[in-house]
Design a protein around this motif. Structure first.
Motif, PDB file in Angstrom:
ATOM      1  N   LEU A  66      -0.832  49.377  64.272  1.00 37.77           N
ATOM      2  CA  LEU A  66       0.081  49.772  65.346  1.00 37.77           C
ATOM      3  C   LEU A  66       0.563  51.189  65.036  1.00 37.77           C
ATOM      4  CD1 LEU A  66       2.292  46.557  65.718  1.00 37.77           C
ATOM      5  CD2 LEU A  66       0.133  47.117  66.842  1.00 37.77           C
ATOM      6  N   PHE A  67       1.011  51.924  66.080  1.00 36.95           N
ATOM      7  CA  PHE A  67       1.573  53.235  65.781  1.00 36.95           C
ATOM      8  C   PHE A  67       2.921  53.466  66.440  1.00 36.95           C
ATOM      9  CE2 PHE A  67      -0.586  54.340  69.745  1.00 36.95           C
ATOM     10  CZ  PHE A  67       0.276  55.263  70.336  1.00 36.95           C
ATOM     11  N   LEU A  68       3.395  52.518  67.246  1.00 42.51           N
ATOM     12  CA  LEU A  68       4.740  52.586  67.804  1.00 42.51           C
ATOM     13  C   LEU A  68       5.696  51.812  66.909  1.00 42.51           C
ATOM     14  CD1 LEU A  68       3.993  51.916  71.586  1.00 42.51           C
ATOM     15  CD2 LEU A  68       4.297  54.128  70.452  1.00 42.51           C
ATOM     16  N   GLY A  69       6.962  52.231  66.877  1.00 35.00           N
ATOM     17  CA  GLY A  69       7.927  51.507  66.066  1.00 35.00           C
ATOM     18  C   GLY A  69       9.346  51.911  66.405  1.00 35.00           C
ATOM     19  N   GLY A 132       4.695  47.658  56.673  1.00 36.23           N
ATOM     20  CA  GLY A 132       4.496  49.059  56.993  1.00 36.23           C
ATOM     21  C   GLY A 132       5.805  49.811  57.092  1.00 36.23           C
ATOM     22  N   HIS A 133       6.013  50.496  58.220  1.00 33.17           N
ATOM     23  CA  HIS A 133       7.214  51.282  58.530  1.00 33.17           C
ATOM     24  C   HIS A 133       8.458  50.404  58.388  1.00 33.17           C
ATOM     25  CE1 HIS A 133       9.707  54.149  60.667  1.00 33.17           C
ATOM     26  NE2 HIS A 133       9.899  53.324  61.679  1.00 33.17           N
ATOM     27  N   ALA A 134       9.435  50.854  57.608  1.00 32.39           N
ATOM     28  CA  ALA A 134      10.560  49.997  57.239  1.00 32.39           C
ATOM     29  C   ALA A 134      11.299  49.384  58.436  1.00 32.39           C
ATOM     30  CB  ALA A 134      11.530  50.757  56.340  1.00 32.39           C
ATOM     31  N   PRO A 135      11.709  50.153  59.471  1.00 28.31           N
ATOM     32  CA  PRO A 135      12.384  49.516  60.599  1.00 28.31           C
ATOM     33  C   PRO A 135      11.487  48.513  61.338  1.00 28.31           C
ATOM     34  CG  PRO A 135      12.865  51.853  60.573  1.00 28.31           C
ATOM     35  CD  PRO A 135      11.772  51.628  59.565  1.00 28.31           C
ATOM     36  N   SER A 136      10.183  48.745  61.313  1.00 25.24           N
ATOM     37  CA  SER A 136       9.253  47.799  61.933  1.00 25.24           C
ATOM     38  C   SER A 136       9.179  46.504  61.127  1.00 25.24           C
ATOM     39  CB  SER A 136       7.848  48.413  62.039  1.00 25.24           C
ATOM     40  OG  SER A 136       7.866  49.580  62.823  1.00 25.24           O
ATOM     41  N   VAL A 137       9.171  46.618  59.806  1.00 20.10           N
ATOM     42  CA  VAL A 137       9.171  45.422  58.961  1.00 20.10           C
ATOM     43  C   VAL A 137      10.456  44.637  59.157  1.00 20.10           C
ATOM     44  CG1 VAL A 137       9.002  44.551  56.598  1.00 20.10           C
ATOM     45  CG2 VAL A 137       7.690  46.563  57.270  1.00 20.10           C
ATOM     46  N   GLN A 138      11.567  45.341  59.273  1.00 21.67           N
ATOM     47  CA  GLN A 138      12.846  44.666  59.510  1.00 21.67           C
ATOM     48  C   GLN A 138      12.825  43.916  60.836  1.00 21.67           C
ATOM     49  OE1 GLN A 138      15.322  48.107  59.123  1.00 21.67           O
ATOM     50  NE2 GLN A 138      15.304  48.047  56.882  1.00 21.67           N
ATOM     51  N   ALA A 139      12.232  44.515  61.872  1.00 21.75           N
ATOM     52  CA  ALA A 139      12.099  43.824  63.155  1.00 21.75           C
ATOM     53  C   ALA A 139      11.190  42.610  63.021  1.00 21.75           C
ATOM     54  CB  ALA A 139      11.558  44.788  64.215  1.00 21.75           C
ATOM     55  N   TRP A 140      10.096  42.756  62.293  1.00 22.08           N
ATOM     56  CA  TRP A 140       9.155  41.658  62.043  1.00 22.08           C
ATOM     57  C   TRP A 140       9.868  40.488  61.360  1.00 22.08           C
ATOM     58  CZ3 TRP A 140       3.992  40.493  62.883  1.00 22.08           C
ATOM     59  CH2 TRP A 140       3.386  39.577  62.027  1.00 22.08           C
TER      60      TRP A 140
END
Length: 244
Positions: A66-69, A132-140
């Motif tokens: 993915l490339f959006l976050g 991956g990207h920290a805010p994305s992992v937090q959302a996950w």
């Protein structure tokens, strides 16, 4: 070597890999400034590179990056700034860091993840690993309890409770940890000479230990090997559970 990448699989190979280990790995990438020395796609390159090694060891299928976050957002004189842009503020004047093109609202991102997970469950996966990207992992991880309850799947990321040894997977921003990981996975994409050699000059848009002093491909490989072994043991244990 047989591929583990979803988009490269024929239906036959997909069925075989799914039956052997119904694990989907989701690289949560961005197109985001990672200092003058690292590629803009560093988040996805690290997580996908790590996942490919993990899938070759324990099984499963690796999705495209993915490339959006999501990320934090701040306005200055009516213009929005995202993520590491905010750390570029100097004397009260912000800078849009070159190449960053990834930001979406938290609600949009979570809705996108919901639909990705629904499709992966439909395809037959029982274990989902995102990183991956920290805010994305937090959302996950913020959706973990709901997904597990609704779909009966197991959901994981790759962070540990204590990352103080500097040998985790993506535990800073373009600093010693991430730089070491990219050095180990894609040394051809690292340009350390892009950073000012003077240690008194703070690199722009970097959060964590100075990569000029603390990063190395050996440190990156040590982290990858250590975390691959840890994650593989955990996933094998979960695989035994879902097969019962």
């Amino acid at each position: 070597m047989e591929t583990v990448c979803y988009e490269e699989l024929t239906p036959r190979v997909f069925r075989e890999r799914l039956t052997a280990a119904p694990i989907a790995y989701v690289p949560l990438g961005t197109l985001e400034w990672h200092g003058e020395h690292l590629p803009l796609g560093s988040d996805g390159l690290q997580s996908r590179g790590f996942f490919i090694e993990l899938a070759r060891e324990v099984g499963g299928v690796v999705l495209p990056m993915l490339f959006l976050g999501p990320d934090f957002r701040q306005e200055y004189e009516g213009r929005p700034y995202y993520g590491m842009d905010v750390y570029s503020f100097s004397d009260g004047i912000p800078r849009r860091l070159e190449g960053s093109a990834y930001w979406v609202e938290q609600e949009f991102y979570e809705a996108m993840l919901d639909r990705i997970v629904a499709q992966l469950v439909r395809a037959g996966f029982r274990i989902l690993v995102g990183h991956g990207h920290a805010p994305s992992v937090q959302a996950w991880l913020g959706r973990k309890i709901e997904w597990e309850a609704h779909y009966g799947v197991k959901v994981f990321a790759c962070w540990r409770e204590d990352e103080s040894d500097g040998l985790g997977i993506q535990t800073d921003h373009a600093a010693a940890n991430e730089t070491s990981l990219v050095m180990a996975l894609r040394p051809d994409l690292v340009e350390m000479n892009g950073l000012d050699p003077d240690p008194a000059v703070q690199p722009l848009g970097i959060g964590g230990d100075d990569p000029r002093i603390h990063a190395s491909p050996e440190k990156g490989r040590k982290a990858i090997d250590m975390q691959r072994a840890r994650m593989a043991a955990m996933l094998r244990d979960v695989l035994r559970q879902v097969r019962v």
